[in-house]
Design a protein around this motif. Structure first.
Motif, PDB file in Angstrom:
ATOM      1  N   ARG A  79     -11.801   0.118   4.059  1.00 13.53           N
ATOM      2  CA  ARG A  79     -12.961   0.693   3.387  1.00 13.53           C
ATOM      3  C   ARG A  79     -13.091   2.150   3.487  1.00 13.53           C
ATOM      4  NH1 ARG A  79     -18.574   1.329   5.151  1.00 13.53           N
ATOM      5  NH2 ARG A  79     -17.620   1.114   7.557  1.00 13.53           N
ATOM      6  N   VAL A  80     -13.344   2.722   2.433  1.00 16.09           N
ATOM      7  CA  VAL A  80     -13.107   4.157   2.146  1.00 16.09           C
ATOM      8  C   VAL A  80     -14.784   4.484   2.072  1.00 16.09           C
ATOM      9  CG1 VAL A  80     -12.485   6.350   0.892  1.00 16.09           C
ATOM     10  CG2 VAL A  80     -11.081   4.285   0.964  1.00 16.09           C
ATOM     11  N   LEU A 119      -7.842   6.355  -3.287  1.00 20.23           N
ATOM     12  CA  LEU A 119      -9.052   5.557  -2.889  1.00 20.23           C
ATOM     13  C   LEU A 119      -8.757   3.931  -3.046  1.00 20.23           C
ATOM     14  CD1 LEU A 119     -12.211   7.420  -4.350  1.00 20.23           C
ATOM     15  CD2 LEU A 119     -11.041   7.542  -2.021  1.00 20.23           C
ATOM     16  N   GLU A 120      -8.458   3.712  -4.251  1.00 19.49           N
ATOM     17  CA  GLU A 120      -7.995   2.230  -4.432  1.00 19.49           C
ATOM     18  C   GLU A 120      -6.854   1.544  -3.960  1.00 19.49           C
ATOM     19  OE1 GLU A 120      -9.391   1.807  -9.173  1.00 19.49           O
ATOM     20  OE2 GLU A 120      -8.289   3.626  -8.409  1.00 19.49           O
ATOM     21  N   ALA A 133       0.699  -1.136   0.052  1.00 22.91           N
ATOM     22  CA  ALA A 133       0.154   0.056  -0.260  1.00 22.91           C
ATOM     23  C   ALA A 133       0.864   1.357  -0.070  1.00 22.91           C
ATOM     24  CB  ALA A 133      -1.136   0.026   1.131  1.00 22.91           C
ATOM     25  N   ARG A 134       1.987   1.212   0.758  1.00 21.73           N
ATOM     26  CA  ARG A 134       2.770   2.464   0.877  1.00 21.73           C
ATOM     27  C   ARG A 134       3.506   2.683  -0.582  1.00 21.73           C
ATOM     28  NH1 ARG A 134       5.266  -0.468   5.084  1.00 21.73           N
ATOM     29  NH2 ARG A 134       4.070  -0.116   6.998  1.00 21.73           N
ATOM     30  N   ALA A 135       3.978   1.662  -1.320  1.00 21.91           N
ATOM     31  CA  ALA A 135       4.582   1.686  -2.549  1.00 21.91           C
ATOM     32  C   ALA A 135       3.421   2.236  -3.551  1.00 21.91           C
ATOM     33  CB  ALA A 135       5.152   0.450  -3.027  1.00 21.91           C
ATOM     34  N   MET A 136       2.259   1.795  -3.565  1.00 21.87           N
ATOM     35  CA  MET A 136       1.050   2.250  -4.439  1.00 21.87           C
ATOM     36  C   MET A 136       0.912   3.678  -4.184  1.00 21.87           C
ATOM     37  SD  MET A 136      -0.863  -0.867  -5.098  1.00 21.87           S
ATOM     38  CE  MET A 136      -0.340  -2.731  -5.424  1.00 21.87           C
TER      39      MET A 136
END
Length: 421
Positions: free
Chosen positions: A311-312, A302-303, A107-110
């Motif tokens: 959950r957003v 968001l993704e 997630a951090r990389a994205m």
């Protein structure tokens, strides 16, 4: 701070309070609505509003939406769509490269990738393109910028650690060289990119902001630190986050990166502009915020959060994006008309009142256009949030109309430094 705004005790007579009040989508919507009501009453010096043409605009959006997404499974309007340009699944490629990492590290990389790519996503100009190898495909405009920034990211341009190229960190951004970015983006005399220097300045400022806030972005200053900030202490598997809270953290932590000289008492405002007709309390009077790139970034985050199991919620707290494709849709369908058609041939700056007002009217009218689009598609707001109306959608319809009318050029010519549009 509440999810959608600031508390009633905020002192807008002080610079800090005024800046906080303007860093909300409540302020974006309310002040855009002011200018739309004024224009409908005939008070605008620039535009007239023709509400009967909203159905025409909705029909254009629906036609484009059905052509692009026949099954109506419409994703978010997001930078990740540009990473799919040419039918190439670059997300799958990135997943494979990150396969050895845990969910949080992926997630951090994205998030790192999304942040730097969005900040490079101002208008490229009509003469720039990117040739992707392998594959031999050529991309221009936003798709080209997205693909180029993806290759720059996987090529390690934004990392100072050769052992860990798939990251963005403060040290690499602060030392970013214009020639290096030009090399990765294939910029040259025959392939000019609008606002190249402005993009480099923006990324250097991002590096400064990341380095100055280790509590938010970690010891190496990575944008991906936002993931930990927004999901702790619950952990990614069970937590949720409000879309506006993502935006609020972006606006607060990155407020100093914008080169625009829009300040109140030394407080940087970013994509926030003067308009004499806008009213508001204290020092906010006469200011209208948009935060286009910050909201585009939020849409693009968001993704990564959802892919990590977060959950957003509250997606429609964000506004439509006031850029030339959405605004062009409204001009090209006749919802908005210039009082003097010759103004379309002039060159304007982001701070000119006609541009500020065009953007405000765009935000307000997108909120009115969205339910018309949903009605024609037979969907409700939970099935088709604004993020998906935009993607389906308004920007694609605006681009198609612009292509038919002017070979892809926007209806108003705006001088860009690469940091607003």
């Amino acid at each position: 701070m509440s999810m959608l705004g600031v508390g009633p005790d905020v002192d807008t007579g002080r610079a800090e309070g005024a800046a906080a009040a303007l860093r909300t989508t409540t302020a974006v919507r309310e002040r855009s609505g002011q200018l739309l009501r004024r224009a409908r009453e005939g008070g605008s010096r620039w535009f007239s509003v023709h509400d009967d043409a909203l159905q025409t605009a909705a029909a254009e959006v629906v036609d484009v939406t059905r052509a692009r997404y026949p099954d109506l499974a419409i994703p978010y309007h997001s930078r990740w769509r540009h990473f799919e340009a040419g039918g190439v699944d670059r997300k799958a490629d990135l997943d494979a490269r990150l396969a050895g990492l845990d969910v949080q590290a992926r997630a951090r990389a994205m998030i790192d990738l999304a942040v730097v790519s969005v900040l490079l996503d101002a208008g490229a100009g009509p003469d720039w393109h990117y040739d992707e190898e392998p594959g031999g495909q050529r991309f221009a405009r936003s798709e080209g910028l997205g693909v180029a920034s993806w290759h720059a990211f996987v090529g390690g341009l934004f990392s100072s650690d050769v052992e860990h190229p798939l990251q963005v960190d403060a040290a690499a951004l602060r030392s970013l060289d214009t020639n290096r970015l030009a090399e990765f983006f294939q910029v040259g005399p025959s392939n000019p990119l609008v606002g190249l220097e402005g993009r480099v300045l923006l990324l250097r400022r991002l590096g400064d902001a990341l380095a100055a806030q280790p509590a938010v972005f970690g010891p190496h200053g990575r944008p991906g630190g936002l993931f930990d900030l927004l999901t702790e202490p619950h952990g990614s598997a069970t937590s949720s986050v409000a879309a506006h809270d993502i935006l609020s953290h972006v606006l607060t932590s990155l407020s100093g990166i914008w080169p625009a000289d829009n300040v109140i008492g030394g407080q940087p405002l970013g994509d926030c502009w003067r308009h004499e007709a806008v009213v508001g309390p204290g020092l906010t009077r006469g200011w209208i915020p948009f935060h286009k790139l910050s909201q585009w970034l939020t849409y693009s985050l968001l993704e990564p959060f959802e892919w990590a199991g977060v959950r957003v919620v509250g997606l429609d707290a964000l506004t439509g994006l006031p850029e030339y494709r959405n605004g062009g849709l409204l001009l090209d369908t006749g919802v908005l008309r210039l009082h003097d058609p010759t103004w379309a041939a002039r060159r304007w700056t982001a701070g000119d009142e006609v541009v500020v007002e065009w953007r405000a009217l765009t935000v307000a009218l997108l909120d009115e256009l969205a339910p018309l689009v949903r009605g024609r598609l037979g969907l409700d707001a939970t099935q088709l949030p604004l993020a998906c109306v935009l993607e389906g959608g308004t920007w694609a319809a605006g681009r198609a109309l612009s292509q038919r009318a002017r070979g892809g050029l926007p209806p108003l010519s705006i001088v860009s430094d690469g940091t607003v549009f």
